[in-house]
Design an enzyme around this catalytic site. Structure first.
Site, mmCIF file in Angstrom:
data_model
loop_
_atom_site.group_PDB
_atom_site.id
_atom_site.type_symbol
_atom_site.label_atom_id
_atom_site.label_comp_id
_atom_site.label_asym_id
_atom_site.label_seq_id
_atom_site.Cartn_x
_atom_site.Cartn_y
_atom_site.Cartn_z
ATOM 1 N N SER A 50 -8.531 57.787 15.560
ATOM 2 C CA SER A 50 -9.049 58.747 14.582
ATOM 3 C C SER A 50 -9.913 59.780 15.307
ATOM 4 O O SER A 50 -9.466 60.405 16.264
ATOM 5 C CB SER A 50 -9.821 58.026 13.471
ATOM 6 O OG SER A 50 -10.032 58.884 12.376
ATOM 7 N N HIS A 66 -3.860 55.219 10.645
ATOM 8 C CA HIS A 66 -4.726 54.834 9.533
ATOM 9 C C HIS A 66 -4.046 53.953 8.485
ATOM 10 O O HIS A 66 -4.638 53.656 7.445
ATOM 11 C CB HIS A 66 -5.277 56.087 8.840
ATOM 12 C CG HIS A 66 -6.307 56.823 9.646
ATOM 13 N ND1 HIS A 66 -5.961 57.666 10.678
ATOM 14 C CD2 HIS A 66 -7.654 56.835 9.578
ATOM 15 C CE1 HIS A 66 -7.073 58.184 11.196
ATOM 16 N NE2 HIS A 66 -8.105 57.692 10.550
ATOM 17 N N GLU A 74 -0.642 61.170 14.429
ATOM 18 C CA GLU A 74 -0.863 60.477 13.154
ATOM 19 C C GLU A 74 -1.972 61.214 12.420
ATOM 20 O O GLU A 74 -2.706 62.008 13.007
ATOM 21 C CB GLU A 74 -1.229 59.012 13.388
ATOM 22 C CG GLU A 74 -2.559 58.773 14.098
ATOM 23 C CD GLU A 74 -3.772 58.795 13.179
ATOM 24 O OE1 GLU A 74 -3.662 58.341 12.012
ATOM 25 O OE2 GLU A 74 -4.848 59.262 13.606
#
Length: 301
Positions: A115, A273, A208
């Site tokens: 992330s 995620h 992502e």
């Protein structure tokens, strides 16, 4: 910043190794954090929690200097064999100018996170020539399922060879080989135009994201393409796009973004995620075989 002539090495961990915790991004929930620490300890690792990582500066886990000092200290400490991010959120890219890159390059060790810590991972891989692990942060480890935990435990110790991809999510066929790079799409886009802009040429790009509607994913990929960041990419594989509105459009968006490039493009890697977040060694050479729908790492001696 990259050490000339030095081949990136994946610094795998072994039981009883000390993993240091950094908080490069947002503040974190201490109860979930402790669950993650217990998880690491149950795998046989010792966990070092530096003073100051529970600091608060707005939504950040301390000031930029405080958070950077912890990372610099962990890299300089020879007893620390790996470093894991406490959580994501925002703030990692703010640290980049405050990091001691000479010390980091001279003391390469495994950095783990995903992330927002993509900003650190990308800079370590693309700028410092240090392999990293795109995998759970401490907080997400505390609530991870068996598949995520098993993947993490195996991959940090250097046990990885092949990941199967959904054959029905192959966008473009072909075979390509190169180091795997990338991470969170939004974070990578925000690094364009900075001294830490990622370099994806001759590499396999992994992407992502979470909570971004299809039109924003389209916009981000368009910006990357127009900025030349996608020039020379040898292949693309995407992970989860969790909670992304109109996600049915994403295959078409990817197809258009890489139209005419004659490179393999695949979706469906269970990393990011989503409910499952398998661990991906970045900076390590892989083969993306869209014809067989698999991603395979070179065997690490």
């Amino acid at each position: 910043m990259i050490r000339p002539g030095v081949k990136p090495v994946f610094h795998s961990l072994k039981p009883k190794d000390v993993i240091g915790v950094a908080a490069p991004s947002s503040r974190f929930d201490e109860q979930q954090f402790q669950k993650g620490v217990l998880c690491l300890e149950s795998m046989g690792f010792e966990v070092h929690i530096p003073k100051g990582i529970t600091g608060q500066h707005r939504y950040l886990a301390g000031t930029d200097r405080q958070r950077a000092d912890v990372l610099n200290m962990l890299f300089a400490d020879s007893e620390i064999k790996g470093i894991i991010a406490a959580r994501g959120g925002f703030g990692a890219m703010r640290l980049l100018p405050f990091l001691d890159w000479d010390t980091i390059a001279a003391n390469p060790k495994l950095f783990i996170g995903f992330s927002d810590p993509t900003a650190l991972i990308s800079s370590l891989v693309c700028k410092a020539g240090i392999c990293a692990l795109h995998g759970p942060n401490v907080v997400s480890l505390g609530q991870a399922g068996k598949q995520t935990l098993d993947s993490f435990a195996k991959t940090v110790t250097g046990c990885f060879t092949c990941v199967d991809l959904p054959s029905d999510q192959v966008i473009a066929g072909g075979i390509a080989t190169g180091p795997l790079v990338g991470g969170n799409l939004a974070t990578l886009v925000h690094m364009i135009g900075t001294a830490y802009q990622p370099d994806f040429a001759d590499r396999i790009l992994f992407l992502e994201d979470v909570g971004e509607p299809a039109y924003k994913i389209d916009r981000m990929l368009t910006q990357m393409k127009m900025a030349g960041v996608l020039d020379g990419v040898k292949g693309v594989v995407t992970g989860s796009f969790k909670d992304c509105d109109n996600d049915v459009y994403i295959p078409q968006i990817l197809q258009e973004a890489f139209l005419g490039e004659n490179i393999p493009v695949c979706m469906g890697l269970e990393a990011g995620h989503g409910t499952v977040n398998i661990s991906l060694p970045l900076g390590v050479r892989v083969t993306l075989d869209a014809d067989r729908a698999c991603l395979e790492w070179d065997v690490i001696p």
